[in-house]
Design a protein around this motif. Structure first.
Motif, PDB file in Angstrom:
ATOM      1  N   PHE A   1      -2.191  -0.220  12.184  1.00  0.00           N
ATOM      2  CA  PHE A   1      -1.273  -0.180  10.832  1.00  0.00           C
ATOM      3  C   PHE A   1       0.295  -0.105  11.383  1.00  0.00           C
ATOM      4  CE2 PHE A   1       1.185   2.059   7.764  1.00  0.00           C
ATOM      5  CZ  PHE A   1       0.852   1.091   6.675  1.00  0.00           C
TER       6      PHE A   1
ATOM      7  N   ARG B   1      -4.807   3.648  12.633  1.00  0.00           N
ATOM      8  CA  ARG B   1      -3.636   3.979  12.044  1.00  0.00           C
ATOM      9  C   ARG B   1      -2.577   3.381  12.950  1.00  0.00           C
ATOM     10  NH1 ARG B   1      -7.558   6.754   9.911  1.00  0.00           N
ATOM     11  NH2 ARG B   1      -7.044   8.155   8.487  1.00  0.00           N
TER      12      ARG B   1
ATOM     13  N   ASP C   1       0.905  -1.133   0.139  1.00  0.00           N
ATOM     14  CA  ASP C   1      -0.033  -0.240   0.227  1.00  0.00           C
ATOM     15  C   ASP C   1       1.015   1.164  -0.116  1.00  0.00           C
ATOM     16  OD1 ASP C   1      -2.260  -1.352  -0.106  1.00  0.00           O
ATOM     17  OD2 ASP C   1      -2.563  -1.570   2.153  1.00  0.00           O
TER      18      ASP C   1
ATOM     19  N   ASP D   1      -0.840   3.087   3.879  1.00  0.00           N
ATOM     20  CA  ASP D   1      -1.953   2.733   4.450  1.00  0.00           C
ATOM     21  C   ASP D   1      -3.289   3.109   3.285  1.00  0.00           C
ATOM     22  OD1 ASP D   1      -3.815   1.199   6.122  1.00  0.00           O
ATOM     23  OD2 ASP D   1      -3.798   2.839   7.399  1.00  0.00           O
ATOM     24  N   LYS D   2      -3.116   2.888   2.194  1.00  0.00           N
ATOM     25  CA  LYS D   2      -4.118   3.481   1.235  1.00  0.00           C
ATOM     26  C   LYS D   2      -4.377   4.968   1.333  1.00  0.00           C
ATOM     27  CE  LYS D   2      -6.344  -0.998   1.326  1.00  0.00           C
ATOM     28  NZ  LYS D   2      -7.589  -1.981   1.749  1.00  0.00           N
TER      29      LYS D   2
END
Length: 281
Positions: free
Chosen positions: A239, A236, A51, A75-76
Motif C-alpha cells: 500500500f 501495508r 480510503d 488503507d481501510k
C-alpha cells in the motif's frame, strides 16, 4: 514490496540496519521545487485518497476533545497516520557547540562563515563531532516520534483498531540542517536508545524537500523514505509503495526507487544554493 508503479534506477534492494532492524526504502521525486508548503499539499493529497479518513470529521467526534488523537486513517483503517512537520532551525545550537569545540587547545583556527565539511576537516574527533551535530539536529525528529507514538496508541485504543499499524509522516521542506541522512540517523538512534522504542510507530514516511539527492542515471530528485521496523506487514508495504506513486502523480512528478547497498551514500544531499554554512566567527 510490490512497486510495479515505480521504475527502478539500477539493481535495488532494501537497506537493513541493525542492531534493531530497520528496513529502508529510498525513493526520489523528480520535479520542480513546489511553491505550496509541503504540509498543505500532503493534507490535500491524503484528503483526495479514497480510503483516507480524517479524524477531524464529525463521525469521530468522540475523539474531538482528545489532544492525543492521530490525523488520518488510511488503507481501510489498517494504518493510523500522524503528520509531523519539522520546524525550527538547529543551526544556532550547532554553532554554539562547535565554537566551544574550536576553543579547545589544538583545534584549527576558524573564522567567519564556513561550510560544515570545511569546519570539521582536520579534527581528530571528526566522527564524534559529526554525531553530535546529527544529535542536535535530530531533536525535533525524536520529539515527533514520541508524540506520534502516544497519538497513535490513543487512537487505536479509542477506535478499537488493535490490528492496525501506526505510521508517522515526517515532512521537511525548509530546514536544510536536518537532511535525509540526519532524519534517518535520528529515527534509527531513537528506536535503539529509547527503552520502549515507541512500539506504536511501525512505519515512518519521511518526505523531504529541503534538499535533493543524486540519481544514479543523472539528475536529481527530492528524497522520500519509507522506513519499516519489520517485514511482518507486506500488504501495508504494498500500500505504501502505491501511495508513493500516487503522491508523485499528485505532484506532477516522476518517482524512482533507488539502488543502494545498505549504506547512507545514496541519501547524500544536494542543496539548491550550496550546502549550509556555519558562523563560527
Amino acid at each position: 514490496m510490490n512497486l510495479w508503479l515505480l521504475p527502478r534506477q539500477g539493481n535495488w534492494e532494501r537497506c537493513v540496519m541493525t542492531p534493531r532492524k530497520l528496513y529502508v526504502y529510498p525513493f526520489a521525486l523528480v520535479m520542480a521545487k513546489p511553491i505550496e508548503r509541503l504540509e498543505d499539499r500532503m493534507i490535500r493529497f491524503l484528503e483526495s485518497q479514497p480510503d483516507a479518513e480524517s479524524l477531524d470529521k464529525k463521525e469521530f467526534s468522540q475523539l474531538s476533545g482528545d489532544k492525543a488523537k492521530a490525523d488520518y486513517l488510511l488503507d481501510k483503517r489498517r494504518i493510523v497516520a500522524e503528520l509531523k512537520t519539522i520546524k525550527g532551525d538547529p543551526k544556532i545550537r550547532v554553532e554554539d557547540r562547535l565554537k566551544k569545540r574550536f576553543a579547545q587547545p589544538g583545534a584549527p583556527i576558524v573564522f567567519g562563515r564556513v561550510g560544515v565539511s570545511a569546519a570539521l576537516r582536520g579534527l581528530s574527533d571528526e566522527g564524534e563531532v559529526v554525531k553530535m551535530m546529527y544529535d542536535l539536529s535530530a531533536r525535533a525528529v525524536r520529539r515527533h516520534l514520541q508524540k506520534s507514538d502516544e497519538q497513535i496508541l490513543v487512537t487505536k485504543s479509542n477506535l478499537n483498531l488493535s490490528n492496525s499499524v501506526g505510521m508517522t509522516i515526517i515532512m521537511n521542506d525548509r530546514e536544510e540542517m536536518i537532511d535525509a541522512i540526519g532524519i534517518l540517523h535520528a529515527i534509527k538512534s531513537t528506536f535503539e536508545v529509547v527503552e520502549s522504542g515507541y512500539p506504536n510507530v511501525d512505519f515512518v514516511w519521511a518526505s523531504i524537500e529541503a534538499h535533493e539527492m543524486k540519481l544514479p542515471g543523472g539528475g536529481s530528485g527530492f528524497p522520500q523514505l519509507i522506513i519499516s521496523r519489520s517485514e511482518e506487514h507486506p500488504d501495508r508495504l504494498d500500500f505504501l509503495g502505491r501511495l508513493i506513486a500516487y503522491w508523485a502523480q499528485f505532484n506532477g512528478a516522476k518517482a524512482y526507487l533507488l539502488p543502494h547497498h545498505g549504506d547512507w551514500e545514496v541519501l547524500r544531499p544536494i542543496f539548491e544554493n550550496g550546502p549550509p554554512t556555519l558562523d563560527l566567527g
